[in-house]
Design an enzyme around this catalytic site. Structure first.
Site: not given
Length: 361
Positions: A107, A157, A160, A317
């Site tokens: 990640w 940020d 990502e 989202e």
């Protein structure tokens, strides 16, 4: 059931026994993970609507997760103090499993904003309900030391992305978090002084390099672009409060460039799922309008958020009707499947804006 009630139900029902809030229960890339940033805003939403125990449990989980890494932070700070360049891979994670351990998946893991946002939300919750969350002291002190030592470094940020830059929204979150850590009263005198010095340093840096053309905040230092995450630097983080010319100009510029028909894009070059409008960002823009006394404008954003709910009442989202880069949508559908729904951060932001407007049912 009202969307306020449904949002509270979704968040309570999906909260893990550990106290963690999953970002989204079924979305392939988020399933099984909790972000400090997302969870802090989710906790703020439920705290405002009376779910004190749920918010307590989340903050206690954060404190355990961060406090368990106190030794790692001490080592990182010592390495930096010796002048060693600490690799991004050695920093604390951005997200954790619901049990509070580091994940196995790769990640984009060096993000400072979540640690600052958690401290800010913990302070808000504590003040609102007039009592401390038990057992958070070690986690608060660990997070404060980490942010104090590394706030000047480039990192990923909110989205990502762009680890090579220093992002103004991240600096705003750290600024708010360190102020909150000092106000919580658990830092040593040395830690408080270091945190206060960092707060002053952040404010000075942003004033010198983070304001485009002397008017609005920049997406990152050296850029003239804007990003909807900058809204948080005004409300709630107060780096430039609503009455400040830079704060007012930032909200106005984000709205001018990124708002459309009630929804808000992340930034103009966004290609994630084709670059749709995000519900949680509509919540941030509405929050800023509400705090500035523009209640009618704030209400329009709340209404748009509600209108995006599925028939079951779940909030996604983002929505895909007015995309910035429609030719890029399919690659994300192939990679990760449909847009994350429900996204608990969307529900948390709906609760926050509803509270700002006095909508309780």
């Amino acid at each position: 059931m009202s969307l306020v009630a449904h949002s509270l139900d979704v968040i309570k029902r999906l909260q893990a026994p550990s106290g963690a809030y999953p970002a989204s229960p079924t979305f392939s890339a988020y399933r099984g993970y909790s972000w400090l940033r997302d969870g802090a805003f989710i906790a703020e939403g439920v705290s405002r609507h009376g779910d004190v125990s749920g918010a307590d449990a989340f903050h206690a989980w954060c404190a355990r997760v961060v406090g368990d890494r106190a030794g790692q932070v001490d080592v990182l700070v010592s390495r930096a103090g010796r002048g060693e360049a600490v690799p991004v891979a050695d920093m604390l994670p951005t997200r954790f499993t619901l049990d509070g351990v580091n994940g196995d998946d790769d990640w984009w893991d060096f993000q400072l904003d979540g640690y600052g946002t958690w401290l800010w939300a913990l302070r808000e919750h504590t003040v609102r309900h007039g009592r401390a969350v038990p057992g958070v002291e070690k986690g608060v002190r660990t997070a404060a030391r980490y942010l104090t030592a590394f706030w000047q470094l480039p990192c990923y940020d909110w989205w990502e992305e762009h680890v090579e830059h220093r992002h103004v929204a991240t600096l705003g979150a750290v600024h708010a978090g360190l102020r909150a850590a000092v106000a919580l009263g658990v830092l040593s005198a040395t830690e408080s002084a270091a945190a206060a010095e960092a707060v002053a340093g952040i404010a000075d840096l942003v004033a010198r390099e983070g304001v485009a053309e002397g008017s609005h905040l920049r997406k990152w230092l050296g850029s003239d672009a804007v990003d909807a995450s900058l809204l948080a630097c005004v409300e709630p983080f107060g780096l430039y409060p609503a009455g400040h010319p830079v704060g007012e100009a930032t909200v106005a510029e984000v709205e001018r460039q990124l708002a459309r028909d009630g929804g808000v894009y992340r930034y103009l070059a966004d290609t994630f799922y084709g670059g749709g409008r995000w519900l949680l960002l509509a919540g941030f823009l509405g929050w800023n309008h509400a705090r500035a006394g523009r209640r009618a404008e704030a209400a329009r954003y709340l209404e748009w958020m509600a209108a995006q709910a599925t028939p079951e009442g779940d909030l996604p989202e983002q929505v895909s009707d007015l995309l910035l880069a429609p030719d890029r949508r399919q690659e994300w559908l192939d990679r990760w499947g449909p847009v994350a729904t429900p996204l608990l951060w969307s529900h948390g932001m709906y609760l926050i804006l509803a509270d700002e407007l006095g909508v309780t049912a």
